[in-house]
Each structure stands twice: as C-alpha cells, then as structure tokens.
Motif scaffolding. Sequence first.
Motif, short mmCIF file in Angstrom:
data_model
loop_
_atom_site.label_atom_id
_atom_site.label_comp_id
_atom_site.label_asym_id
_atom_site.label_seq_id
_atom_site.Cartn_x
_atom_site.Cartn_y
_atom_site.Cartn_z
N GLU A 40 0.86 -1.20 -0.02
CA GLU A 40 0.03 0.12 -0.18
C GLU A 40 0.98 1.18 -0.11
OE1 GLU A 40 -2.49 -0.64 3.52
OE2 GLU A 40 -3.91 -1.52 2.30
N GLU A 41 2.16 1.08 -0.12
CA GLU A 41 2.83 2.21 -0.17
C GLU A 41 4.15 2.30 -1.11
OE1 GLU A 41 5.12 2.51 3.51
OE2 GLU A 41 3.04 2.18 4.83
N THR A 42 4.60 3.35 -1.40
CA THR A 42 6.02 3.37 -2.40
C THR A 42 7.13 4.29 -1.61
OG1 THR A 42 5.04 5.36 -3.62
CG2 THR A 42 4.43 3.05 -4.46
N PHE A 60 1.52 6.80 -0.15
CA PHE A 60 0.60 5.94 0.45
C PHE A 60 -0.86 6.45 0.18
CE2 PHE A 60 2.45 9.46 3.04
CZ PHE A 60 1.37 10.14 3.48
N ILE A 61 -1.75 5.36 0.78
CA ILE A 61 -3.08 5.86 0.65
C ILE A 61 -3.54 7.07 1.26
CG2 ILE A 61 -5.45 4.87 1.00
CD1 ILE A 61 -4.31 2.19 1.09
N ILE A 67 -2.56 14.34 1.41
CA ILE A 67 -2.65 13.79 -0.08
C ILE A 67 -2.27 12.67 -0.50
CG2 ILE A 67 -2.84 16.48 -0.78
CD1 ILE A 67 -0.01 16.15 -1.89
N GLY A 68 -1.41 11.93 0.41
CA GLY A 68 -0.91 10.51 0.11
C GLY A 68 0.37 10.54 -0.15
N PHE A 69 1.07 11.83 0.02
CA PHE A 69 2.46 12.13 -0.18
C PHE A 69 3.18 12.64 1.08
CE2 PHE A 69 0.97 11.35 -4.43
CZ PHE A 69 1.81 10.56 -5.08
N ARG A 70 4.44 12.41 1.22
CA ARG A 70 5.22 13.06 2.25
C ARG A 70 6.50 13.27 1.76
NH1 ARG A 70 3.52 10.11 6.14
NH2 ARG A 70 4.91 8.53 5.73
#
Length: 153
Positions: A40-42, A60-61, A67-70
């Motif tokens: 569920e991640e990259t 991530f979700i 927003i699903g990015f860090r």
Amino acid sequence: MYSTDRRERTQIQQLTSFVKAWSQIDPATAPFLGTWTAWEETKSIYPSSVKGRVCIIDGFIPNENNIGFRFGQGTVSNGRIKTDSYILIHQGNYLGGVFVYNNEPGIYEYAWPKPLKNPAELMRRVPQSDRHRNHILEQFQNAGCTASRPNRR
C-alpha cells in the motif's frame, strides 16, 4: 509482498543506467535510488546534491488529512539510510523499512525498484491539494534533490 518481478525490460534498463551514472558520483546512495513498491506504499528515493544524502517521497493511501505523499531526507551510512523515523536496508531487489511502533519493532518490505519520475509527475493525480503538493515540490528543490542523471563535467 509479491515475489514476481513485474517490471518491463525497459524499466529495468532505464533504472540500471540511472543507478550506474549516479554510482560514479555517490556510490553509497546509488543502490537505493528508484521507486520501491510495497502493498500500500511506495518510496521514491532520489539523489541529492549533498553526498551521502537522499531525498524520499513516500506515497501512501490518502485520507482527509493528507494527499498521500510526504517528503523526507535520509543519510546513507554503513549501507543503510537513516531518517528521523525509520532505517532502510537494501539487498538486491528488496528494501526493508525498519521501524518501532507502539514499542514493537517491525519491518516493511518493498521490492522491484522502478525508474524515478519527476515529483510533479509523481503527484499529478492529486489536484485537490495544490498547496500541499507545491510545498513538497519546494522542499524537494530546496534540498537539492533531482530526478535527473548527474551532470558530466
């Protein structure tokens, strides 16, 4: 984790060439470069203009709070990447994210790295949060990160 390599031959060749070019500049960070995939991640690990440092965009979700990015940075030492919240270890086509959560150790497995995308392209699917996306892009640029091959001098 899936154990079958689902990358296309061109993706493997493109990443291999990119890593080889960066290994001439910073051999410690080069093996970590690429976009690594988990369930569920990259983790997209980019080279930095600072030797021994990498830039990481976690995908991530998304939920209502993000927003699903860090964006983050890590320092490579003794064949590991150390960040503020985890350590990454690498062997072959596998990457392990080692962490402690609720006083329990864990490891999250990533595999089969793919070529890096420009961060703007990577995050293009999140138009509803331009402010957050722009902040990540600004952090990326300010940290001296790149998705490009090294300049030949």
